[in-house]
Design an enzyme around this catalytic site. Sequence first.
Site, short mmCIF file in Angstrom:
data_model
loop_
_atom_site.label_atom_id
_atom_site.label_comp_id
_atom_site.label_asym_id
_atom_site.label_seq_id
_atom_site.Cartn_x
_atom_site.Cartn_y
_atom_site.Cartn_z
N TYR A 141 44.67 23.28 25.12
CA TYR A 141 43.53 23.75 26.27
C TYR A 141 44.24 24.08 27.55
O TYR A 141 43.43 24.65 28.32
CB TYR A 141 42.57 22.20 26.49
CG TYR A 141 41.76 22.20 25.30
CD1 TYR A 141 41.87 22.04 24.01
CD2 TYR A 141 40.23 22.13 25.63
CE1 TYR A 141 41.13 21.92 23.25
CE2 TYR A 141 39.13 22.10 24.73
CZ TYR A 141 39.67 21.83 23.46
OH TYR A 141 38.50 21.68 22.53
N LYS A 187 50.87 17.89 13.24
CA LYS A 187 51.10 18.77 12.15
C LYS A 187 52.70 18.97 12.28
O LYS A 187 53.04 20.22 12.30
CB LYS A 187 50.10 20.06 12.47
CG LYS A 187 50.29 21.36 11.53
CD LYS A 187 49.57 21.15 10.11
CE LYS A 187 49.73 22.22 9.14
NZ LYS A 187 49.24 22.03 8.02
N ASP A 219 45.35 18.25 8.35
CA ASP A 219 44.57 18.80 7.30
C ASP A 219 44.13 17.69 6.24
O ASP A 219 43.39 17.46 5.94
CB ASP A 219 45.39 20.20 6.37
CG ASP A 219 46.83 20.01 6.08
OD1 ASP A 219 47.31 18.82 6.63
OD2 ASP A 219 47.44 20.98 5.85
N ASP A 243 39.32 16.98 19.12
CA ASP A 243 37.80 17.83 19.38
C ASP A 243 37.40 18.07 17.83
O ASP A 243 36.05 17.70 17.78
CB ASP A 243 38.26 19.11 20.00
CG ASP A 243 36.83 19.97 20.28
OD1 ASP A 243 35.95 19.30 20.52
OD2 ASP A 243 36.95 21.23 19.90
N ASP A 247 34.00 15.75 15.91
CA ASP A 247 32.89 16.34 15.31
C ASP A 247 32.60 16.09 13.71
O ASP A 247 31.57 15.70 12.97
CB ASP A 247 32.88 17.94 15.29
CG ASP A 247 31.89 18.62 16.68
OD1 ASP A 247 32.43 17.66 17.37
OD2 ASP A 247 31.52 19.51 16.76
#
Length: 359
Positions: A141, A187, A219, A243, A247
């Site tokens: 970001y 990751k 993942d 983020d 959700d």
Amino acid sequence: MQARIAVLPGDGIGPEVTREAVACLEMVADLGGHAFRFQELPIGGAALDACGMPLPAVTLETCLASDAALLGAVGDPRHDGRPSHLKPEKGLLALRAGLGVYANLRPAFLHPALVRSSPLREEVVRGTDLVIVRELAGGLYFGEPRGLTPEVGTNTLAYSRPEVERIARVAFELARGRRRKVTSVDKANVLESSQLWRTVVGEVARDYPDVALDHLYVDACAMAIVTRPTSFDVVVTDNLFGDILSDEASVLTGSMGMLPSASLGGTVGLFEPVHGSAPDIAGRGVANPLGAILSAAMLLRHSLGLEAEARTLEEAVSLVLARGYGTPDLRCEKNTLGTRGMGEMVRNHLSRALLGIPA
Ligand code: NAD
Ligand code: IPM
Ligand code: MN
């Protein structure tokens, strides 16, 4: 106590849900003998419309001079095609940066009354109670270089040791007050920033021998969150992964409208529901205000130190849900309420609790 609270309703359903959260805080103040002073300020698309900037200086300055900030949501499809610095979302990112908040707590708790609201099977989601600790001040970001030419779009993912260390400590401290388990999500099989992340989280873990640590690739975590959600307690991860995973975690709780958040670690705490401006339902009075109301409870707890009042507000929400009430997104069989109706129902229980009237 006295407190100054900056209120940033923003766009879409932001003003609708924020109104209900502020009314709950007003009730806590009135019935508890506190003096809260609310100051409403523009941000996002509303600020772009009013003065051409997504974060006017007065908004940031007032937040910095307040005890806490409560935000609704930003985002307006009318501004979608604009350059990054003129997008509503830039207002929120600049606010987080300006306040210096780096630790974003996003609890995903399934209220027992909502086990059938999730599209996932009841036996999978029952007992879900996790917190995503999202690093909020760095990563993709904010990394430099960044930019956009007609041929190349560039963003940079870099984390430094101190950035990882401070967010890891937040996660371990939080886990100590919960079920003493931290899952660090990265990751590291591909990204160097994740390799540093994993090393530093492992080093911090040595200071917390009473807390169990495991590591998951993002993942695999995306799968595990919906297949074995109850195995998670505290999940610590970077800005972008946090983020996305939050959700996804909202699905466990029945609706995107249920998740609150607290952004901490800076000068002033920022509290906002996890959801966006939901243009598809904005202006219809049907948005779920509980994420915003539960964010107000986090504000009472984390910025004002009013733990008992925070719990009372959370319990009022639980009682309303236990009685079978819900907004349309929760797909309850009966007792469907609009945004205002839900807010009023929560305040009905809140006022009784604050006045000591048995439920
Ligand atoms: P969204 O969270 O706004 O909506 C996703 C879906 O969830 C929609 O179907 C919406 O109706 C539903 N939903 C969200 N909140 C709800 C609530 N309280 N009650 C009932 N249903 C709810 O995500 P999006 O559609 O991807 O984004 C819309 C805009 O919001 C975009 O401009 C985006 O950038 C912005 N956004 C802002 C924030 C924020 O301010 N923190 C967060 C996410 C997205
Ligand atoms: C969130 C939102 C924001 C983010 C956007 C609107 C900048 O999606 O708070 O989850 O990506 O952090
Ligand atoms: Mn998001």
